[in-house]
Design a protein around this motif. Structure first.
Motif, PDB file in Angstrom:
ATOM      1  N   HIS A  78      -5.270  -8.768  -0.612  1.00 54.32           N
ATOM      2  CA  HIS A  78      -4.580  -9.524   0.437  1.00 54.32           C
ATOM      3  C   HIS A  78      -5.527  -9.655   1.626  1.00 54.32           C
ATOM      4  O   HIS A  78      -6.627  -9.115   1.628  1.00 54.32           O
ATOM      5  CB  HIS A  78      -3.264  -8.834   0.832  1.00 54.32           C
ATOM      6  CG  HIS A  78      -3.401  -7.504   1.515  1.00 54.32           C
ATOM      7  ND1 HIS A  78      -2.386  -6.570   1.546  1.00 54.32           N
ATOM      8  CD2 HIS A  78      -4.427  -6.917   2.192  1.00 54.32           C
ATOM      9  CE1 HIS A  78      -2.767  -5.502   2.226  1.00 54.32           C
ATOM     10  NE2 HIS A  78      -4.003  -5.694   2.626  1.00 54.32           N
TER      11      HIS A  78
ATOM     12  N   HIS B 230      -9.293  -8.222   0.745  1.00 51.41           N
ATOM     13  CA  HIS B 230      -9.676  -6.880   0.298  1.00 51.41           C
ATOM     14  C   HIS B 230      -8.690  -6.316  -0.700  1.00 51.41           C
ATOM     15  O   HIS B 230      -7.491  -6.554  -0.610  1.00 51.41           O
ATOM     16  CB  HIS B 230      -9.848  -5.923   1.484  1.00 51.41           C
ATOM     17  CG  HIS B 230      -8.663  -5.842   2.397  1.00 51.41           C
ATOM     18  ND1 HIS B 230      -8.373  -6.825   3.310  1.00 51.41           N
ATOM     19  CD2 HIS B 230      -7.701  -4.883   2.545  1.00 51.41           C
ATOM     20  CE1 HIS B 230      -7.280  -6.487   3.990  1.00 51.41           C
ATOM     21  NE2 HIS B 230      -6.838  -5.312   3.538  1.00 51.41           N
TER      22      HIS B 230
ATOM     23  N   ARG C 161     -11.666   1.852   6.639  1.00 54.18           N
ATOM     24  CA  ARG C 161     -11.309   3.084   5.906  1.00 54.18           C
ATOM     25  C   ARG C 161     -12.407   4.103   6.130  1.00 54.18           C
ATOM     26  O   ARG C 161     -13.585   3.766   6.048  1.00 54.18           O
ATOM     27  CB  ARG C 161     -11.181   2.878   4.394  1.00 54.18           C
ATOM     28  CG  ARG C 161     -11.167   1.466   3.938  1.00 54.18           C
ATOM     29  CD  ARG C 161      -9.822   1.012   3.457  1.00 54.18           C
ATOM     30  NE  ARG C 161      -9.619  -0.378   3.788  1.00 54.18           N
ATOM     31  CZ  ARG C 161      -8.497  -0.852   4.291  1.00 54.18           C
ATOM     32  NH1 ARG C 161      -7.498  -0.053   4.538  1.00 54.18           N
ATOM     33  NH2 ARG C 161      -8.369  -2.134   4.555  1.00 54.18           N
TER      34      ARG C 161
ATOM     35  N   ARG D 246       0.840  -1.195   0.000  1.00 52.67           N
ATOM     36  CA  ARG D 246       0.000   0.000   0.000  1.00 52.67           C
ATOM     37  C   ARG D 246       0.875   1.245   0.000  1.00 52.67           C
ATOM     38  O   ARG D 246       2.023   1.188   0.446  1.00 52.67           O
ATOM     39  CB  ARG D 246      -0.889   0.030   1.257  1.00 52.67           C
ATOM     40  CG  ARG D 246      -1.812  -1.162   1.441  1.00 52.67           C
ATOM     41  CD  ARG D 246      -2.888  -1.211   0.376  1.00 52.67           C
ATOM     42  NE  ARG D 246      -3.885  -2.245   0.591  1.00 52.67           N
ATOM     43  CZ  ARG D 246      -3.990  -3.346  -0.165  1.00 52.67           C
ATOM     44  NH1 ARG D 246      -3.137  -3.583  -1.137  1.00 52.67           N
ATOM     45  NH2 ARG D 246      -4.963  -4.218   0.071  1.00 52.67           N
TER      46      ARG D 246
ATOM     47  N   HIS E  44      -5.337 -10.186   6.206  1.00 50.56           N
ATOM     48  CA  HIS E  44      -4.492 -10.229   7.403  1.00 50.56           C
ATOM     49  C   HIS E  44      -5.366 -10.351   8.642  1.00 50.56           C
ATOM     50  O   HIS E  44      -6.563 -10.062   8.599  1.00 50.56           O
ATOM     51  CB  HIS E  44      -3.597  -8.979   7.483  1.00 50.56           C
ATOM     52  CG  HIS E  44      -4.221  -7.710   6.975  1.00 50.56           C
ATOM     53  ND1 HIS E  44      -5.210  -7.052   7.655  1.00 50.56           N
ATOM     54  CD2 HIS E  44      -4.001  -7.001   5.829  1.00 50.56           C
ATOM     55  CE1 HIS E  44      -5.552  -5.972   6.969  1.00 50.56           C
ATOM     56  NE2 HIS E  44      -4.859  -5.914   5.846  1.00 50.56           N
TER      57      HIS E  44
END
Ligand code: GTQ
Ligand code: FE2
Length: 368
Positions: A114, A155, A122, A80, A116
């Motif tokens: 990815h 996402h 957001r 990112r 996690h």
């Protein structure tokens, strides 16, 4: 050798300091130890955080973001492009439980898929034309919307618009890291396939007062993934008719529409409006939080230090610091807030204190 000085938070003085030192090496061979006179105390009377209260100004952040946007590639493998709000008192994190970053994505770019263990969300600050796909459900992102990517949800973010997009990312990454529970997995393609029904969770649960009987997700995880600005602000307007909150005037928390709890397991998000002339009461509590000013101007006094904020500014508040908000302008101020209170409360560590009316003035006037 004499025993060390005892302060109000030190442990009882050690008359047997020499005896403790003499044992130290023998114990260490068996991976054991006893408290040594120069060890930091096991307990403090109240929380003492290395985290600092920090004010980031949009006037500083905006040019930095533009520089980062021009100089840094978005990368592949699920990387990112983010500007992290780094707390100078901590080795990492905006607070000791979460990282807040500002993500900058240019037209045509893809922030690859990815997943996690860290929970993330957001809150969109500027721009349009980007979509986030969460476990196959695609959501378009507009200013003021909140989009959740819960733990282990796949996402990716795809920008099909024509201006840079900027949003606030918050991940409970410092918490998951301190629990040694970090997993990260890149997806084997840039983007995930998108389901036929866009914004499924919104259609099934978004009204907040009705829900689909065919709930796909177990109730243990909030099934709703998006909280659009329009509905959140409409709810806040309704809440103006309630008794004002003594600390945050008009305040609503983003909620899990199924169980009525916080929208995420570890992080709480709220929207608040400080009306002109609002003079909040001071309080302190365990847990850390970050405010993002969206509209209007105001001030927050933290442990006697006054921070005057403007739209786009961020203010991170360290645990157990006295803080109070005031709006001395003639315009309303709207703020977004993120905190770690759901995690703190789930563990039974939540404590708070507020002052009686008469004492409030002292805190405002106290010098730092
Ligand atoms: O957009 O998935 O700020 O994985 C940090 C880690 C954003 C993201 C961050 C991430 C993301
Ligand atoms: Fe991510």
């Amino acid at each position: 050798m004499s025993s060390p000085a005892t302060g109000p938070t030190a442990e009882p003085s050690m008359v047997d300091g020499q005896a403790r030192k003499a044992l130290k090496d023998d114990l260490a061979r068996f991976d054991c130890r006893i408290h040594q006179p120069d060890d930091p105390p096991l307990f403090t009377r109240e929380p003492r955080s290395d985290m600092r209260t920090v004010h980031w100004r949009w006037a500083d952040l905006e040019p930095l973001l533009e520089r980062v946007g021009q100089a840094i590639a978005i990368g592949s493998g699920g990387q990112r492009r983010t500007l992290r709000l780094a707390n100078p008192g901590l080795p990492f994190g905006t607070t000791h439980t979460f990282w807040a970053s500002i993500q900058y994505i240019l037209p045509g770019e893809v922030a690859e898929a990815h997943r996690h263990t860290a929970n993330a969300f957001r809150f969109i600050l500027k721009g349009s034309g980007c979509t986030t796909t969460v476990d196959g459900e695609m959501y378009s992102m507009h200013e003021g919307d909140l989009v959740l990517t819960p733990s282990m949800a796949w996402h990716d973010h795809v920008h099909r618009g024509d201006e840079p997009m900027i949003w606030l990312d918050v991940l409970d990454i410092s918490l998951s890291r301190s629990l040694h529970a970090t997993f990260f997995e890149p997806y084997d393609r840039q983007m995930q396939p998108v389901n036929d029904v866009p914004e499924h969770s919104w259609r099934a649960f978004g009204s907040g007062i009705m829900r689909s009987p065919r709930a796909a997700r177990p109730n243990a995880v909030n099934p709703l993934l998006v909280y659009p600005r329009q509905q959140a602000e409409a709810a806040l307007a309704l809440a103006e008719g309630l008794q004002p909150d003594p600390f945050e005037d008009v305040v609503l928390e983003y909620q899990d529409p199924v169980n009525g709890g916080a929208a995420m397991k570890t992080m709480g998000m709220s929207l608040l409006k400080l009306r002109p002339g609002f003079q909040g009461q001071p309080r302190r509590h365990t847990g850390s939080k970050l405010y993002c000013a969206l509209r209007g101007h105001g001030s927050t006094i933290v442990d006697g230090q006054r921070y005057d904020w403007a739209p786009g500014d961020f203010l991170a508040i360290a645990p157990w610091s006295w803080h109070q908000h005031v709006n001395q302008t003639t315009q309303e101020a709207v703020l977004f807030e993120v905190d770690d209170l759901p995690a703190v409360k789930a563990l039974g560590y939540y404590r708070e204190e507020g002052l009686e009316q008469g004492e409030a003035r002292q805190v405002i006037g106290a010098a730092q």
